[in-house]
Enzyme design. Structure first.
Site, PDB file in Angstrom:
ATOM      1  N   CYS A  37      -0.848  -6.224  -0.179  1.00 29.20           N
ATOM      2  CA  CYS A  37      -1.834  -5.646   0.735  1.00 29.20           C
ATOM      3  C   CYS A  37      -1.247  -4.470   1.533  1.00 29.20           C
ATOM      4  O   CYS A  37      -0.514  -4.711   2.494  1.00 29.20           O
ATOM      5  CB  CYS A  37      -2.312  -6.769   1.653  1.00 29.20           C
ATOM      6  N   CYS A  40      -1.704  -4.614   5.285  1.00 29.00           N
ATOM      7  CA  CYS A  40      -0.824  -5.632   5.877  1.00 29.00           C
ATOM      8  C   CYS A  40       0.541  -5.023   6.180  1.00 29.00           C
ATOM      9  O   CYS A  40       1.122  -5.280   7.241  1.00 29.00           O
ATOM     10  CB  CYS A  40      -0.651  -6.817   4.932  1.00 29.00           C
TER      11      CYS A  40
END
Length: 115
Positions: A37, A40
């Site tokens: 991600c 993230c």
């Protein structure tokens, strides 16, 4: 897999989530994240900065891929998702990466408080 977060933010798992998050005496910000991600990865250093600046709030990270039971239980389907727990209950949910000033504003009510 290597951890995305540094030693400032503790990693939690399905096994120790209850002890480290639900039973915590003060507010806990849980970052639900995954290795794949990009948002993230962008969020991680900002959360570390907040964790250093606000030691009264525990910041922890849960890898949603490695700990699907907890991620599913708390409906962290979109990553990153941050949830603030207090007294074992979710009191705030923030979905998606945000700039640091926005994060400070979103979590301000939990800073400088005890228990």
């Amino acid at each position: 897999m290597p951890a995305l977060h540094s030693s400032v933010i503790r990693s939690v798992t399905d096994a120790d989530f209850g002890e480290l998050v639900l039973a915590a005496s003060g507010p806990v910000v849980v970052d639900f994240w995954a290795e794949w991600c990009p948002p993230c990865r962008a969020l991680s250093p900002l959360l570390e900065q907040l964790a250093i600046a606000h030691p009264e709030v525990a910041f922890v990270a849960l890898n949603a891929d490695d700990n699907p039971m907890t991620a599913e239980q708390y409906r962290a389907a979109a990553l990153p998702t941050m949830k603030v727990f207090r007294g074992g209950e979710v009191v705030k949910t923030v979905i998606g990466a945000k700039p640091k000033p926005a994060l400070e504003q979103l979590f301000a009510e939990y800073f400088d408080q005890k228990g």
